[in-house]
Design an enzyme around this catalytic site. Structure first.
Site, PDB file in Angstrom:
ATOM      1  N   ASP A 139       0.061 -40.870 -11.088  1.00 20.46           N
ATOM      2  CA  ASP A 139      -0.677 -41.937 -11.769  1.00 20.46           C
ATOM      3  C   ASP A 139      -0.005 -42.294 -13.095  1.00 20.46           C
ATOM      4  OD1 ASP A 139      -2.810 -43.707 -11.927  1.00 20.46           O
ATOM      5  OD2 ASP A 139      -4.120 -42.281 -12.951  1.00 20.46           O
ATOM      6  N   HIS A 140       0.119 -43.587 -13.350  1.00 20.55           N
ATOM      7  CA  HIS A 140       0.606 -44.101 -14.648  1.00 20.55           C
ATOM      8  C   HIS A 140       1.925 -43.489 -15.106  1.00 20.55           C
ATOM      9  CE1 HIS A 140      -2.615 -46.793 -15.812  1.00 20.55           C
ATOM     10  NE2 HIS A 140      -3.494 -45.894 -15.408  1.00 20.55           N
ATOM     11  N   HIS A 168      -8.827 -49.653 -12.253  1.00 22.47           N
ATOM     12  CA  HIS A 168      -8.718 -48.443 -13.076  1.00 22.47           C
ATOM     13  C   HIS A 168      -9.941 -48.348 -13.989  1.00 22.47           C
ATOM     14  CE1 HIS A 168      -4.331 -47.168 -12.690  1.00 22.47           C
ATOM     15  NE2 HIS A 168      -4.484 -48.121 -11.803  1.00 22.47           N
ATOM     16  N   GLY A 169     -10.134 -47.160 -14.562  1.00 23.84           N
ATOM     17  CA  GLY A 169     -11.225 -46.989 -15.529  1.00 23.84           C
ATOM     18  C   GLY A 169     -12.562 -46.734 -14.866  1.00 23.84           C
ATOM     19  N   GLY A 170     -12.551 -46.031 -13.728  1.00 24.54           N
ATOM     20  CA  GLY A 170     -13.759 -45.846 -12.919  1.00 24.54           C
ATOM     21  C   GLY A 170     -14.898 -45.094 -13.601  1.00 24.54           C
ATOM     22  N   THR A 171     -14.609 -44.340 -14.638  1.00 26.56           N
ATOM     23  CA  THR A 171     -15.681 -43.572 -15.298  1.00 26.56           C
ATOM     24  C   THR A 171     -16.749 -44.489 -15.895  1.00 26.56           C
ATOM     25  OG1 THR A 171     -14.325 -41.643 -15.754  1.00 26.56           O
ATOM     26  CG2 THR A 171     -16.154 -42.040 -17.287  1.00 26.56           C
ATOM     27  N   ASN A 223      -9.862 -45.881  -9.410  1.00 30.17           N
ATOM     28  CA  ASN A 223      -9.392 -44.669 -10.092  1.00 30.17           C
ATOM     29  C   ASN A 223     -10.501 -44.075 -10.953  1.00 30.17           C
ATOM     30  OD1 ASN A 223      -6.931 -45.336  -9.037  1.00 30.17           O
ATOM     31  ND2 ASN A 223      -5.827 -45.283 -10.970  1.00 30.17           N
ATOM     32  N   THR A 254     -11.762 -39.553 -16.237  1.00 32.44           N
ATOM     33  CA  THR A 254     -12.386 -38.907 -17.401  1.00 32.44           C
ATOM     34  C   THR A 254     -13.654 -38.115 -17.046  1.00 32.44           C
ATOM     35  OG1 THR A 254     -11.490 -40.658 -18.785  1.00 32.44           O
ATOM     36  CG2 THR A 254     -13.265 -39.342 -19.730  1.00 32.44           C
TER      37      THR A 254
HETATM   38  P1  13P Z   1     -11.281 -43.184 -16.147  1.00 31.77           P
HETATM   39  O1  13P Z   1     -10.688 -42.069 -16.932  1.00 31.77           O
HETATM   40  O2  13P Z   1     -11.995 -44.184 -16.996  1.00 31.77           O
HETATM   41  O3  13P Z   1     -12.134 -42.711 -15.031  1.00 31.77           O
HETATM   42  O4  13P Z   1     -10.057 -43.976 -15.494  1.00 31.77           O
HETATM   43  C1  13P Z   1      -9.133 -43.268 -14.721  1.00 31.77           C
HETATM   44  C2  13P Z   1      -7.983 -44.119 -14.354  1.00 31.77           C
HETATM   45  O5  13P Z   1      -8.067 -45.327 -14.309  1.00 31.77           O
HETATM   46  C3  13P Z   1      -6.724 -43.428 -14.050  1.00 31.77           C
HETATM   47  O6  13P Z   1      -5.692 -44.264 -13.760  1.00 31.77           O
END
Ligand code: 13P
Length: 281
Positions: free
Chosen positions: A82-83, A206-209, A228, A231
């Site tokens: 990832d990334h 992305h940013g699923g949290t 994704n 966190t």
């Molecule tokens: P979060 O940390 O917000 O869940 O996002 C994870 C992510 O997008 C990893 O690429």
């Protein structure tokens, strides 16, 4: 499972309006929680390693870890880098047997981003490894954005990336952030719809949290086939471990602590899986 299976799965998911979740994992314990959750939820998952995990452990060890943990579930666990901002790290992960890699050139110019992505796509081809690229920016962490125009993926840029570099899936900046957000992220669904109409590759959110379930579900109807989540997994892990250690610091013994921590991580993973699979359950 073969690497090509994942590429096909994600293309099918875009058509079927379904979504796989990639969970950022750090070690064998959160990975085990993800495997147990996949088995219970009856769906495939992706285990994603951020570059620091690879730097600490090597992509080969991460691959071996996933191979070993696969015995806990009949569901495929696809391993994803990832990334990665490094082309070389992507190449090493491909050599070491990852199913999927992300080359993140989103902090570079479009031209450089396309060039980096092209190189990784070419390298991945013979192994059939999936390549994810990114256009626009995912906010949070060290990503500084000054305005909407700064983070929002341009349709023309996404088209240029897909046409010139040929990645299999595309992460797009449409308003989400990494990590816990003080406010609910405002997702630009209008832009997502335009991108969905403009390109035929599966899209990645992305940013699923911090994204509410209903926004995740709406985005799946607009081409998002991979979500994704990171966190919420590692903060649950750290908080529950801290609590366990605090009960008896002198007697703290990892296997006993982890017996109580893993189910807590698994519950969080299951709740996210439920958010995307609710129609099929
Ligand atoms: P979060 O940390 O917000 O869940 O996002 C994870 C992510 O997008 C990893 O690429």
């Amino acid at each position: 499972m073969k690497n090509q299976d994942l590429i096909q799965l994600l293309n099918n998911y875009r058509e079927q309006k379904k979504c796989i979740i990639g969970f950022n994992i750090n070690d064998i314990y959160d990975l085990k929680a993800v495997a147990l959750a996949a088995e219970e939820a009856n769906c495939p998952v992706m285990a994603m390693t951020y570059p620091p995990v690879v730097e600490l452990n090597s992509s080969l060890l991460c691959k071996k870890m996933v191979e070993g943990i696969q015995t806990y579930t009949k569901q495929p666990i696809y391993l994803h880098l990832d990334h990665s901002v490094s082309v070389d790290m992507c190449k090493q992960a491909i050599d070491d047997g990852y199913h999927s890699v992300m080359i993140d050139g989103s902090q570079k110019s479009l031209k450089e981003n396309i060039t980096m992505t092209k190189e990784v796509v070419k390298y991945a081809e013979s192994a059939g490894v999936l390549v994810e690229a990114e256009i626009g920016k995912i906010m949070g962490r060290n990503v500084i954005v000054k305005s909407d125009t700064d983070f929002l993926a341009s349709v023309a840029d996404v088209k240029a990336m897909v046409e010139e570099a040929n990645p299999h899936i595309m992460a797009v900046g449409i308003g989400t952030s990494h990590g816990f957000t003080p406010r609910t992220p405002k997702i630009h669904f209008d832009r997502l719809a335009e991108i969905y109409a403009a390109v035929s590759v599966p899209l990645v959110l992305h940013g699923g949290t911090g994204i509410p379930d209903e926004d995740i579900q709406r985005s799946i109807t607009m081409g998002v086939a991979k979500l994704n989540v990171g966190t919420i997994v590692h903060t649950t892990y750290m908080r529950e471990l801290y609590n366990e250690i605090g009960k008896d610091i002198a007697g703290a013994y990892p296997p006993y602590l982890m017996k109580n921590v893993i189910p807590k991580i698994k519950d969080v993973v299951l709740s996210r899986l439920h958010a995307v699979n609710y129609k099929n359950e």
